[in-house]
Structure formats: structure tokens, C-alpha cells
Design a protein around this motif. Structure first.
Motif, PDB file in Angstrom:
ATOM      1  N   GLU A 158       0.823  -1.208   0.000  1.00 48.83           N
ATOM      2  CA  GLU A 158       0.000   0.000   0.000  1.00 48.83           C
ATOM      3  C   GLU A 158       0.857   1.258   0.000  1.00 48.83           C
ATOM      4  OE1 GLU A 158      -0.328  -2.525   2.174  1.00 48.83           O
ATOM      5  OE2 GLU A 158      -2.296  -3.391   1.695  1.00 48.83           O
ATOM      6  N   ASN A 161       2.501   1.670  -3.407  1.00 46.39           N
ATOM      7  CA  ASN A 161       1.498   2.087  -4.383  1.00 46.39           C
ATOM      8  C   ASN A 161       1.119   3.557  -4.217  1.00 46.39           C
ATOM      9  OD1 ASN A 161       1.484  -0.460  -5.505  1.00 46.39           O
ATOM     10  ND2 ASN A 161      -0.403  -1.111  -4.503  1.00 46.39           N
ATOM     11  N   ALA A 162       1.010   4.021  -2.984  1.00 47.68           N
ATOM     12  CA  ALA A 162       0.679   5.440  -2.740  1.00 47.68           C
ATOM     13  C   ALA A 162       1.808   6.343  -3.234  1.00 47.68           C
ATOM     14  CB  ALA A 162       0.401   5.670  -1.254  1.00 47.68           C
ATOM     15  N   THR A 164       4.043   5.580  -5.582  1.00 47.80           N
ATOM     16  CA  THR A 164       4.050   5.451  -7.035  1.00 47.80           C
ATOM     17  C   THR A 164       2.959   6.316  -7.663  1.00 47.80           C
ATOM     18  OG1 THR A 164       4.979   3.234  -6.946  1.00 47.80           O
ATOM     19  CG2 THR A 164       3.781   3.810  -8.937  1.00 47.80           C
ATOM     20  N   SER A 165       1.783   6.287  -7.080  1.00 50.06           N
ATOM     21  CA  SER A 165       0.673   7.080  -7.599  1.00 50.06           C
ATOM     22  C   SER A 165       1.014   8.571  -7.616  1.00 50.06           C
ATOM     23  CB  SER A 165      -0.575   6.827  -6.744  1.00 50.06           C
ATOM     24  OG  SER A 165      -1.650   7.599  -7.197  1.00 50.06           O
ATOM     25  N   GLU A 166       1.640   9.057  -6.564  1.00 50.58           N
ATOM     26  CA  GLU A 166       2.058  10.468  -6.499  1.00 50.58           C
ATOM     27  C   GLU A 166       3.173  10.767  -7.500  1.00 50.58           C
ATOM     28  OE1 GLU A 166       0.905  13.138  -4.770  1.00 50.58           O
ATOM     29  OE2 GLU A 166      -0.760  11.888  -4.089  1.00 50.58           O
ATOM     30  N   GLU A 168       3.743   9.379 -10.353  1.00 51.85           N
ATOM     31  CA  GLU A 168       3.279   9.331 -11.739  1.00 51.85           C
ATOM     32  C   GLU A 168       2.817  10.696 -12.261  1.00 51.85           C
ATOM     33  OE1 GLU A 168       0.419   6.151 -11.445  1.00 51.85           O
ATOM     34  OE2 GLU A 168       1.904   4.677 -12.123  1.00 51.85           O
ATOM     35  N   THR A 169       2.563  11.630 -11.368  1.00 52.53           N
ATOM     36  CA  THR A 169       2.174  12.978 -11.771  1.00 52.53           C
ATOM     37  C   THR A 169       3.308  13.688 -12.507  1.00 52.53           C
ATOM     38  OG1 THR A 169       0.748  13.113  -9.834  1.00 52.53           O
ATOM     39  CG2 THR A 169       1.294  15.186 -10.927  1.00 52.53           C
ATOM     40  N   ASN A 173       7.678   5.962 -15.355  1.00 52.32           N
ATOM     41  CA  ASN A 173       8.361   4.752 -14.923  1.00 52.32           C
ATOM     42  C   ASN A 173       9.236   4.267 -16.067  1.00 52.32           C
ATOM     43  OD1 ASN A 173       7.897   1.407 -14.412  1.00 52.32           O
ATOM     44  ND2 ASN A 173       8.630   2.684 -12.761  1.00 52.32           N
ATOM     45  N   TRP A 184      12.691   5.751 -12.266  1.00 52.52           N
ATOM     46  CA  TRP A 184      11.758   6.817 -12.611  1.00 52.52           C
ATOM     47  C   TRP A 184      12.527   7.989 -13.180  1.00 52.52           C
ATOM     48  CZ3 TRP A 184       6.477   6.388 -11.852  1.00 52.52           C
ATOM     49  CH2 TRP A 184       6.048   5.273 -11.104  1.00 52.52           C
TER      50      TRP A 184
END
Length: 189
Positions: A158, A161-162, A164-166, A168-169, A173, A184
């Protein structure tokens, strides 16, 4: 994957600036300098015996700066287990007190405007470090990340993933071997 292979994923400018968080023996820096001899590298190694070895290994190279502390989300002293390349503040029997320094404070105190590549292999501390980076202004300093996330941290999936999600802005990758190594690079707008 070998360090030399991992470094090849990144397109670095001439005279890059790099951070080696979790220096251990200094081998990643060695591989980076083979490819980029004029790089300036900041190595962060909190375990005194590893730090001393790295300091001695690069004593003739003024472009390598070695610090006897680790990078994290905030300044603090903690205990670490000494287990070679698996030394951690999260596992094993704590046997040495080390210093951790806020990455945000380090960047500001050293007036660092740009880091072309940061390698992060810090045995569980990467979660706190990256959670700080993505929530602060220092994120814009970093052009590329090479990160090894570890599985022995509670909620590791988790938390990764959190993060990674941030990321991606602002970052794409480059490659992903989950919980081994991932890369990244900043998006070009």
C-alpha cells in the motif's frame, strides 16, 4: 541486476550530480563514476565501519562527498542492526546508534538545486524518505530515481502504491522489477 546495468537505464547530462543513499561499500558510486567520471556524488552511509571504508576508498576523489548519516523524513538518532548489505533499523538486533537526516534539510542546507539521479537502497527507510520527498518542494530537485523497496515493512504494498501514484504525476516509470529495483525519470512537459 548489476549496478552497471541499472545505471544504463538513465540518460544523464555531462557532469551529473548524484546521491547514493545507502552507500554500503561504495560499489554503485564506482559504477556510476566508470560511466560518468566527472560526476559529483554524495554518498550517505550511517554505519560507521561502512562509512570509513567508503571514505578511504574515495579519499583521492574530490568529486565524491561522503556523509556519516542516512537520509530520511526527519532528523533523529536510531539504532541499526549491522548485517552487511541488509543492515536495517527495522530488522535484526539493533547494535549501533546512527544518525538520520531529513532529506529536505540536507537539500536546503547544502543549497542543492538539482540532482540528476538518486539511488535509494536503505533497507526499509525508503518508505519514510519517499513519503517525505513526494510531499515537499524537494521533489522538483530530483530528475531520476533508482529505488529498491523492501517487503519487510508493514503495509509495504500500500505504501509503495501510494508513493508510485504520487510520482506518476511528474515522473515516468522507466523500468519496474517490483521490490527489486525500479527507475523513474522526470516527464518532459
Amino acid at each position: 541486476m548489476r549496478y552497471s546495468d541499472l545505471i544504463n537505464y538513465f540518460s544523464l547530462p555531462e557532469n551529473p550530480i548524484a546521491f547514493d543513499a545507502g552507500g554500503y561499500l561504495g560499489d554503485w558510486t564506482y559504477e556510476l563514476l566508470k560511466k560518468n567520471p566527472s560526476a559529483t556524488v554524495y554518498i550517505f552511509e550511517p554505519v560507521i565501519s561502512f562509512y570509513d571504508n567508503i571514505k578511504n576508498r574515495y579519499k583521492e576523489q574530490s568529486n565524491v562527498k561522503v556523509f556519516n548519516f542516512g537520509l530520511s523524513d526527519k532528523d533523529r538518532d536510531v539504532n541499526i542492526s549491522i548485517e552487511g548489505d541488509s543492515s536495517s533499523v527495522f530488522t535484526g538486533v539493533a547494535s549501533q546508534k546512527i544518525k538520520l537526516v531529513s532529506i529536505e534539510n540536507f537539500i536546503k542546507n547544502h543549497n542543492i538545486q538539482r540532482v540528476d539521479l538518486i539511488k535509494i537502497n536503505i533497507e526499509g527507510e525508503e518508505y519514510r524518505l519517499m513519503e517525505k520527498v513526494i510531499k515537499s518542494d524537494v521533489m522538483k530537485v530530483f530528475q531520476n530515481f533508482l529505488i529498491q523497496y523492501h517487503r519487510f515493512i508493514d503495509n509495504h504494498v500500500e505504501r509503495r502504491n501510494a508513493i508510485t501514484s504520487e510520482m506518476e504525476t511528474h515522473y515516468k516509470n522507466i523500468f519496474n522489477n517490483e521490490f527489486v529495483w525500479e527507475g523513474w525519470g522526470v516527464k518532459n512537459y
